[in-house]
Design an enzyme around this catalytic site. Sequence first.
Site, mmCIF file in Angstrom:
data_model
loop_
_atom_site.group_PDB
_atom_site.id
_atom_site.type_symbol
_atom_site.label_atom_id
_atom_site.label_comp_id
_atom_site.label_asym_id
_atom_site.label_seq_id
_atom_site.Cartn_x
_atom_site.Cartn_y
_atom_site.Cartn_z
ATOM 1 N N ASP A 163 0.784 -1.267 -0.448
ATOM 2 C CA ASP A 163 0.202 0.418 -0.110
ATOM 3 C C ASP A 163 1.105 1.108 0.206
ATOM 4 O O ASP A 163 2.075 1.386 -0.079
ATOM 5 C CB ASP A 163 -0.752 0.286 1.353
ATOM 6 C CG ASP A 163 -2.338 0.858 0.968
ATOM 7 O OD1 ASP A 163 -3.331 0.153 0.291
ATOM 8 O OD2 ASP A 163 -2.347 2.345 1.307
ATOM 9 N N ASP A 200 4.366 2.747 -3.858
ATOM 10 C CA ASP A 200 3.360 3.936 -4.707
ATOM 11 C C ASP A 200 3.487 2.239 -5.669
ATOM 12 O O ASP A 200 4.838 2.567 -6.482
ATOM 13 C CB ASP A 200 4.360 4.633 -4.785
ATOM 14 C CG ASP A 200 3.719 5.432 -5.802
ATOM 15 O OD1 ASP A 200 2.525 4.723 -6.835
ATOM 16 O OD2 ASP A 200 3.317 6.819 -6.716
ATOM 17 N N PRO A 253 -13.678 3.979 2.128
ATOM 18 C CA PRO A 253 -13.197 5.072 1.252
ATOM 19 C C PRO A 253 -13.955 5.698 0.562
ATOM 20 O O PRO A 253 -14.520 6.352 1.090
ATOM 21 C CB PRO A 253 -11.742 4.857 2.615
ATOM 22 C CG PRO A 253 -11.319 3.928 2.492
ATOM 23 C CD PRO A 253 -12.477 2.954 2.158
ATOM 24 N N MET A 254 -13.546 5.397 -0.507
ATOM 25 C CA MET A 254 -14.411 5.819 -1.590
ATOM 26 C C MET A 254 -15.968 5.966 -1.653
ATOM 27 O O MET A 254 -16.540 6.802 -2.127
ATOM 28 C CB MET A 254 -14.012 4.597 -2.567
ATOM 29 C CG MET A 254 -12.758 4.461 -3.248
ATOM 30 S SD MET A 254 -12.423 3.894 -4.472
ATOM 31 C CE MET A 254 -11.119 3.465 -5.205
ATOM 32 N N TYR A 270 -12.164 6.693 -13.966
ATOM 33 C CA TYR A 270 -11.826 5.870 -13.300
ATOM 34 C C TYR A 270 -12.936 5.359 -13.943
ATOM 35 O O TYR A 270 -12.383 3.432 -13.698
ATOM 36 C CB TYR A 270 -12.687 6.219 -12.373
ATOM 37 C CG TYR A 270 -12.772 5.244 -11.076
ATOM 38 C CD1 TYR A 270 -11.893 4.695 -10.437
ATOM 39 C CD2 TYR A 270 -14.113 4.201 -10.567
ATOM 40 C CE1 TYR A 270 -12.150 2.780 -9.813
ATOM 41 C CE2 TYR A 270 -14.493 2.999 -10.158
ATOM 42 C CZ TYR A 270 -13.546 2.579 -9.528
ATOM 43 O OH TYR A 270 -13.885 1.310 -8.256
#
Length: 272
Positions: free
Chosen positions: A58, A80, A215-216, A179
């Site tokens: 993560d 990353d 969280p999205m 997205y």
Amino acid sequence: MEGADEHRRFNFPLLKQGQTMQLNDSPRVALVTGAAGGIGLAVARRFSEMGLRICVWDAHAMQADSVNADTRNILVQKIDVTDYRAVTLALAEIRETWGAISILVNNAGISPKSADGKGAGVLQVEPEQWRHVVEVNLTAPMMLIQQVAPDMIAQRWGRVINIASQAARTRASVPGVAYVCSKTAVLGLSRYAADELGPLGVTVNTLAPGRITSPMTDVVKPEVNAAFVERTPVRRLGTPEDVATAASFYITEQASFLNGTVLDVNGGLYMP
């Protein structure tokens, strides 16, 4: 709504008690990206319960004990996924520590939202945001498959699971165009990789989650999620554990004839 613990009783009976997924004399090695929370963390936990060695990636710091209190078979790397030099070095560390990677879950993804909880559309998206979303959501999974597949081919056994989205399958107005397009392209990546790698012992499948608590989804107004619940036949949002259960089946021997499939985990919100 039921909690995560309530859903655990519906787990598919994948392994006998005390049994682990083995490669020769050692547990298989799985790499899960975007594993600090949400779907990625739930998948890592489920795989750990199945006796796998888990590498969790993560961009945010996390602790191994968030996956399992027994941390001996958990390797945490702050990565990353768009930093390809760091990715190469991290993969080398995994191989040096545990050997070849057998399972890859491409879960890391981003969905930028504005203050109103919606993503930028065709007329609003900035080039830099477009490039960044595509790099995280599409290019990084492609590069990881490219780097990890040789391990699987050498074993004549491998599982790749790409996490797409219901937004890639049907009309979507909440996530932004970057997205939606990146996740739609993940479906194409999975099909192509499934065709190329299938003869070499590697299956490639896709999960397309619907509205999942994460969280999205937390950044939008409550009435937005309430509207999704009302439209979903099972009348709830999904949980990360729902997606993890689907992922855990794909990595079993019982799923060895599933290749190039898309599994919609959405409570019936989208029915193709």
